[in-house]
Design an enzyme around this catalytic site. Structure first.
Site, PDB file in Angstrom:
ATOM      1  N   ASP A 160       0.814  -1.217   0.000  1.00  0.00           N
ATOM      2  CA  ASP A 160       0.000   0.000   0.000  1.00  0.00           C
ATOM      3  C   ASP A 160       0.847   1.266   0.000  1.00  0.00           C
ATOM      4  O   ASP A 160       0.447   2.288  -0.565  1.00  0.00           O
ATOM      5  CB  ASP A 160      -0.935   0.008   1.209  1.00  0.00           C
ATOM      6  CG  ASP A 160      -2.175  -0.834   0.972  1.00  0.00           C
ATOM      7  OD1 ASP A 160      -2.077  -1.806   0.194  1.00  0.00           O
ATOM      8  OD2 ASP A 160      -3.225  -0.537   1.553  1.00  0.00           O
ATOM      9  N   ASP A 170      -1.174  -5.268   4.399  1.00  0.00           N
ATOM     10  CA  ASP A 170      -2.527  -4.740   4.570  1.00  0.00           C
ATOM     11  C   ASP A 170      -3.674  -5.606   4.056  1.00  0.00           C
ATOM     12  O   ASP A 170      -4.612  -5.898   4.783  1.00  0.00           O
ATOM     13  CB  ASP A 170      -2.607  -3.363   3.909  1.00  0.00           C
ATOM     14  CG  ASP A 170      -1.751  -2.341   4.629  1.00  0.00           C
ATOM     15  OD1 ASP A 170      -0.823  -2.747   5.332  1.00  0.00           O
ATOM     16  OD2 ASP A 170      -2.004  -1.135   4.481  1.00  0.00           O
ATOM     17  N   LYS A 171      -3.673  -5.975   2.782  1.00  0.00           N
ATOM     18  CA  LYS A 171      -4.819  -6.708   2.226  1.00  0.00           C
ATOM     19  C   LYS A 171      -4.588  -8.208   2.219  1.00  0.00           C
ATOM     20  O   LYS A 171      -5.532  -8.977   1.997  1.00  0.00           O
ATOM     21  CB  LYS A 171      -5.112  -6.235   0.791  1.00  0.00           C
ATOM     22  CG  LYS A 171      -5.291  -4.736   0.667  1.00  0.00           C
ATOM     23  CD  LYS A 171      -6.314  -4.203   1.647  1.00  0.00           C
ATOM     24  CE  LYS A 171      -6.307  -2.695   1.698  1.00  0.00           C
ATOM     25  NZ  LYS A 171      -5.072  -2.114   2.223  1.00  0.00           N
ATOM     26  N   CYS A 190       5.086  -2.329   8.461  1.00  0.00           N
ATOM     27  CA  CYS A 190       5.506  -1.022   8.976  1.00  0.00           C
ATOM     28  C   CYS A 190       5.274  -0.915  10.482  1.00  0.00           C
ATOM     29  O   CYS A 190       4.327  -1.468  11.024  1.00  0.00           O
ATOM     30  CB  CYS A 190       4.790   0.086   8.226  1.00  0.00           C
ATOM     31  SG  CYS A 190       5.246   0.139   6.481  1.00  0.00           S
ATOM     32  N   GLU A 213      -6.635   4.783  -0.384  1.00  0.00           N
ATOM     33  CA  GLU A 213      -6.306   5.406   0.899  1.00  0.00           C
ATOM     34  C   GLU A 213      -5.913   6.861   0.697  1.00  0.00           C
ATOM     35  O   GLU A 213      -5.308   7.220  -0.310  1.00  0.00           O
ATOM     36  CB  GLU A 213      -5.176   4.642   1.576  1.00  0.00           C
ATOM     37  CG  GLU A 213      -5.600   3.255   2.037  1.00  0.00           C
ATOM     38  CD  GLU A 213      -4.489   2.520   2.770  1.00  0.00           C
ATOM     39  OE1 GLU A 213      -3.323   2.954   2.679  1.00  0.00           O
ATOM     40  OE2 GLU A 213      -4.790   1.514   3.430  1.00  0.00           O
ATOM     41  N   SER A 244      -5.036   5.168   5.342  1.00  0.00           N
ATOM     42  CA  SER A 244      -3.967   4.291   5.793  1.00  0.00           C
ATOM     43  C   SER A 244      -3.992   4.251   7.310  1.00  0.00           C
ATOM     44  O   SER A 244      -4.413   5.206   7.969  1.00  0.00           O
ATOM     45  CB  SER A 244      -2.620   4.838   5.315  1.00  0.00           C
ATOM     46  OG  SER A 244      -1.559   4.258   6.026  1.00  0.00           O
TER      47      SER A 244
END
Length: 558
Positions: free
Chosen positions: A81, A123-124, A195, A447, A473
């Site tokens: 992302d 993320d996904k 992250c 985002e 985000s």
């Protein structure tokens, strides 16, 4: 242990061709009759949260063999992302969740695996695999790749990727120099892993623990730590025990488990994206779960930990303070905060799993009698701007700010908004509206990290609200209200807002309203010309036709 699903492809005279193909793939005579385990990996070179997962796949396969199983590894796609942020690539991020879920379902269902180890991180990928696990419903355990360490500047200050994004805004506003920005870029992401703040990836990996689908430590043990490798091995071995007990994901992910996940989310101030993904997960699990119920959880669960980007406390600090289990154990001291009888992947209850995990640092995880706020770190707002709801990360809002009202400054895309913010078209007190960026409108519900980071970097963070049918985000902070439903592309109220309209955001009262005379509002609705899809070919065109608004989890419906 239940009868092996894999018998469908390994047993009987008529399965001789199947066994022949399996032998060609390395299966030995003595392996027939053992559990076949899908090792669902997500190794990919361009995603720092996933560059190390090839090694983890090897550890998992070794542990599965040692425990009496036969592992078969395959890979899903993945989108970073951060790298996809701020350009057309972000349109593919949320839609990739559906591709991941579909691809995992396809491989596992076609080959009749008996169990599955999912190795996601970013993320996904985690929610995509979670959705697939609910559909397939075979014994499954999640073992994430782990978070990266926080970066450090030359003066020892801890930083993360959000520091770099906000640094761009600060540089453009003349608040820092080029060398300062270069230092942030150089040291913001120092290792592999997801992250380092309480962004979406880490939020979902922590929630996997609260859901009961992962062992303690899944969300917080650093990617580069030897402890992470031992955790991976232990998780793979645990799956074989889960298969013996025939515990399936839908046995674990109940309404109670989802309550527990949102309770942790509230306590840690997780990403707003957790709402989107957990609602999609609930849908796949066959659990009806409303946005109103999320507010009910927030009412009884305090906000105990303020993590980056809302502070300079990072995931590594949360781990040292006792991790998710310690946070849950602290919450458990409040009657009604958790369902301690919820089942987990080990066969033990959540209460049994977290017992004895005490908080080691109350500066990181606050005690119940000294929370950051009495209500949780996420809230669902309703009103004439969001009849079906909108989400705000209250844990990312500056202390003391519970209400904002001001004139709307309307943009029909993120790019237009970013240009407007940079060119000082947004001033203190304004309410920025970014519309036609929802699941259907974006398409892909991109985002808004670039606009929010620009606002913060320019020093307007506490003084400007941003409202969108897109999403944020986990690195976003401030008065950022997203997931507005129904979205503008479906004729939702955001489509009818005009510059100068008076908008009210009231976090305490859970209100998101615009003050426009009813006659004028109806006139605008009648004059609205509808939405022309931005993409007319390829996957995104198909996605935009089938996807629903954020209040459903942004799922696809035929």
């Amino acid at each position: 242990m239940a009868e092996l699903r894999s018998n469908m492809i390994t047993q009987g005279i008529d399965r001789a061709p199947h066994r022949s193909l399996l032998r060609a793939a390395g299966v030995k005579e003595e392996d027939f009759g053992k559990p076949f385990i899908a090792v669902c990996n997500s190794y990919i070179d361009i995603v720092p949260g996933h560059v190390h997962l090839q090694e983890f796949g090897k550890i998992v396969k070794e542990a599965i063999r040692e425990a009496g199983g036969v592992p078969f590894e395959f890979n899903t796609i993945g989108v970073d992302d951060g790298i996809a942020m701020g350009h057309i690539g972000m349109r593919y991020s949320l839609p990739s969740r559906e591709i991941i879920a579909d691809s995992v379902e396809t491989v596992v269902s076609a080959h009749w695996f008996d169990g599955m180890v999912c190795i996601p991180n970013c993320d996904k990928i985690t929610p995509g695999m979670l959705m697939a696990a609910m559909r397939i419903n075979i014994p499954t355990i999640f073992v994430s790749g782990g978070p990266m360490a926080a970066g450090r500047t030359s003066d020892g200050r801890k930083i993360s990727l959000s520091s770099v994004f906000e640094g761009v805004g600060a540089y453009q506003a003349g608040k820092i120099g080029e060398s300062d920005l270069q230092e942030l870029e150089q040291f913001g992401c120092p290792t592999c892993g997801s992250c380092s703040g309480m962004f979406t990836a880490n939020s979902m990996n922590c929630l996997s623990e609260a859901l009961g689908l992962a062992l303690p430590g899944n969300g917080t043990i650093l990617a580069t730590s030897p402890e992470r490798r031992e955790f991976v091995r232990k998780s793979a071995a645990q799956l074989m025990e889960t298969i013996k007990k025939d515990i399936k994901p839908r046995d674990i992910v109940t309404e109670k488990a989802i309550d527990n996940a949102f309770a942790l989310d509230m306590a840690l101030g997780g990403s707003t994206n957790t709402v989107l993904h957990t609602l999609a997960l609930a849908n796949e699990a066959g659990v009806e779960y409303s946005l109103e119920r999320i507010n009910e959880v927030a009412e009884r669960v305090p906000h105990l930990s303020k993590l980056a980007p809302a502070s300079d406390v990072f995931i590594e600090d949360l781990h040292e303070a006792g991790g998710v289990s310690a946070a849950l154990n602290e919450l458990a001291k409040k009657e009604g905060a958790l369902h301690l009888d919820a089942l987990t992947v080990t066969g033990r209850t959540l209460g049994e799993t977290i017992a004895g995990h005490e908080v080691k640092d109350y500066d990181v995880i606050h005690p119940l009698d000294n929370p950051f706020t009495e209500k949780g770190g996420l809230a669902v707002l309703f009103g004439n701007l969001a009849p079906d709801g909108a989400i705000i990360k209250t844990g990312g809002v500056q202390d003391g700010i519970t209400r904002h009202e001001g004139p709307a400054v309307v943009f029909d895309s993120q790019d237009a908004a970013l240009e407007g913010i940079i060119n000082r078209k947004v001033k203190e007190g304004d309410v920025v509206i970014i519309r036609y960026e929802g699941p259907k409108g974006g398409p892909g519900m991109p985002e808004m990290l670039a606009p929010t980071s620009q606002i913060v970097g320019m020093g307007l963070g506490p003084k400007v609200a941003l409202i969108t049918d897109g999403r944020f985000s986990g690195a976003s902070r401030g008065l950022s209200i997203g997931h507005v439903s129904p979205e503008a592309a479906e004729g939702g109220p955001l489509a009818f807002v005009e510059n100068g309209d008076h908008v009210i955001v009231d976090i305490e009262k859970r209100i998101l309203d615009v003050q426009v005379p009813e006659e004028e509002w109806e006139k605008r609705k009648a004059e609205w010309k509808g939405f022309e899809p931005k993409v007319k070919t390829g996957y995104l065109a198909r996605y935009s036709k089938l996807v629903t608004s954020a209040n459903t989890g942004g799922i696809m419906k035929i």
